[in-house]
Design a protein around this motif. Structure first.
Motif: not given
Length: 263
Positions: A1-15
């Protein structure tokens, strides 16, 4: 699950960075705190991502209206989110803002992800496995707090929230240590500095909300630190209608006799 959460955080950061790069309007919420388009975009990305990842888990975000406590008190596990912690730092463009996603279980953060859009780093803490790490691109670094010495202390403090109570507190610390150094930072980065061994103590003598600190608390605890109320008791989440935290101290070395120094 950590990889998915990291991806979510990164996408939010990009926005967030897309808004950060241009001109943006600033609104004022009912509690007088600022709100920008970046807060909204990050909120939507995180909530959509968590709903896809764990459709059965409730989500509380700073940028949404939470259900009443009568409903929340039944929850055993839920997500607690601050899509953009440090909006004032964002507005001033100093880079000290974060994306925060925490999993709360039985009243405490058990997993946390803190994204730092300005430098691309993501801090992760798994309290159940007592493991914390920082991701920079493809590189991963294990996090561990440092051991205190008896004669020197490094303190991180809020860039904007201090006042006379904090100054008096730090004056007492100066009487207890030969050397006291102080660094001021915004947002949940203060916990992350402790988690990666860069400081010893973060006293917070002023208002914070549960979503402000939950993810970073998980990172610090997983790295070996601790967060306690001033009376020594634990911080407990989801205990009433209010999301405000009591005053607290976050420490890198829980085995050091802090109460002897701080009382």
């Amino acid at each position: 699950m950590s990889d998915e959460l990291i991806d979510i955080a990164r996408r939010a950061g990009d926005a967030i960075l897309e808004v950060y790069a241009g001109e943006f309007d600033v609104e004022t919420k009912a509690d007088a705190s600022p709100l920008t388009e970046a807060d909204r975009r990050a909120h939507e990305i995180i909530v959509d991502g968590l709903r896809s990842l764990t459709p059965d888990l409730p989500i509380v975000s700073e940028e949404s209206t939470p259900p009443p406590f009568a409903e929340r008190r039944q929850w055993l596990r839920y997500w607690l989110v601050d899509p953009l912690d440090g909006t004032k730092e964002f507005i001033e463009r100093n880079g000290e803002f974060t994306v925060n996603i925490a999993l709360i279980e039985a009243g405490e953060p058990v997993f946390g992800v803190v994204g730092v859009p300005a430098n691309g780093a993501v801090y992760v803490g798994d309290c159940r496995e007592r493991r914390a790490w920082r991701v920079d691109g493809e590189a991963t670094t294990t996090l561990a707090t440092r051991t205190m010495t008896a004669d020197a202390v490094a303190v991180v403090a809020s860039r904007r929230h201090g006042g006379q109570r904090l100054e008096r507190y730090l004056e007492r610390l100066e009487d207890s240590f030969a050397v006291l150094t102080r660094v001021h930072l915004g947002s949940s980065l203060k916990f992350c500095i402790l988690a990666e061994g860069g400081a010893d103590l973060y006293p917070r003598l002023g208002p914070t909300s549960e979503w402000d600190i939950a993810a970073a608390q998980a990172v610090l605890v997983a790295a070996g630190g601790e967060v306690r109320r001033l009376d020594g008791g634990p911080l407990v989440y989801n205990t009433g209608e209010s999301f405000l935290n009591p005053d607290f101290v976050a420490v890198a070395d829980p085995d050091f006799p802090w109460r002897d120094k701080l009382t």
